[in-house]
Design an enzyme around this catalytic site. Sequence first.
Site, PDB file in Angstrom:
ATOM      1  N   SER A  82      -1.860   4.280  -8.846  1.00  0.00           N
ATOM      2  CA  SER A  82      -2.870   3.344  -8.382  1.00  0.00           C
ATOM      3  C   SER A  82      -3.641   2.763  -9.584  1.00  0.00           C
ATOM      4  O   SER A  82      -3.037   2.149 -10.460  1.00  0.00           O
ATOM      5  CB  SER A  82      -3.777   4.032  -7.357  1.00  0.00           C
ATOM      6  OG  SER A  82      -4.493   3.092  -6.611  1.00  0.00           O
ATOM      7  N   ASP A 207       2.349   2.009   2.614  1.00  0.00           N
ATOM      8  CA  ASP A 207       1.124   1.853   1.822  1.00  0.00           C
ATOM      9  C   ASP A 207       0.298   0.670   2.324  1.00  0.00           C
ATOM     10  O   ASP A 207       0.775  -0.459   2.358  1.00  0.00           O
ATOM     11  CB  ASP A 207       1.503   1.645   0.347  1.00  0.00           C
ATOM     12  CG  ASP A 207       0.344   1.831  -0.608  1.00  0.00           C
ATOM     13  OD1 ASP A 207      -0.817   1.686  -0.177  1.00  0.00           O
ATOM     14  OD2 ASP A 207       0.595   2.130  -1.786  1.00  0.00           O
ATOM     15  N   HIS A 235       0.176   5.670   0.315  1.00  0.00           N
ATOM     16  CA  HIS A 235      -0.349   5.410  -1.033  1.00  0.00           C
ATOM     17  C   HIS A 235      -0.285   6.630  -1.958  1.00  0.00           C
ATOM     18  O   HIS A 235      -0.515   6.499  -3.152  1.00  0.00           O
ATOM     19  CB  HIS A 235      -1.794   4.902  -0.918  1.00  0.00           C
ATOM     20  CG  HIS A 235      -2.329   4.294  -2.171  1.00  0.00           C
ATOM     21  ND1 HIS A 235      -1.790   3.159  -2.744  1.00  0.00           N
ATOM     22  CD2 HIS A 235      -3.355   4.666  -2.985  1.00  0.00           C
ATOM     23  CE1 HIS A 235      -2.468   2.854  -3.837  1.00  0.00           C
ATOM     24  NE2 HIS A 235      -3.412   3.756  -4.012  1.00  0.00           N
TER      25      HIS A 235
END
EC number: 3.1.1.85
Length: 256
Positions: A82, A207, A235
Amino acid sequence: MNDIWWQTYGEGNCHLVLLHGWGLNAEVWHCIREELGSHFTLHLVDLPGYGRSSGFGAMTLEEMTAQVAKNAPDQAIWLGWSLGGLVASQMAFTHPERVQALVTVASSPCFSAREGWPGIKPEILGGFQQQLSDDFQRTVERFLALQTLGTETARQDARTLKSVVLAQPMPDVEVLNGGLEILKTVDLREALKNVNMPFLRLYGYLDGLVPRKIAPLLDTLWPHSTSQIMEKAAHAPFISHPAAFCQALMTLKSSL
């Protein structure tokens, strides 16, 4: 001068730097640490201002990357999840000689939706920034819940993420706000065209923060990179699908 928290774990002959995402810390890798530690020497990092790396204010992506680079081995695979994916990517762009391979996990070179580019609406990220000053704890919890939404183990995975956050000191609001600002404004799409080390991009099919639609777009933009979409993951694929996640890294290592 403050220093960031950095721990080395494992005894593999290949160095692997692991960079966590927004609001979290290096404890997020706990579920795969044992497995990976038998194949790699892991470098577990709390990004500046997060977890045990307290004493830092908000930073730009460039400042954050420079701070992490100070402690890093001369040669390693850099893996970022991320927000951490932007730091790993920036490292590959600015110090390519030190990055043996780049791995981004549920990450995007441009998290904000732009014309012709899927992503998070800038107003949603702006809303999170506003809510941080109103109800800091609840905003972080909402963001964590979004990360696991849709998976078969969503509740359990969200609890895992929450326990990681609570295991260490919470970042200051200023640091969290700075992280959201990076997610809202940074665009590395053009910069990463020039990166030519092995480059693996891992995505979760479910996600809700980094849409899988970006995978084919980046396949075209960065033909030197490869993408893999993990079907039932969201995610945080290393939490929901640790075995498949570790296998992808092992396959990459064997190809180097």
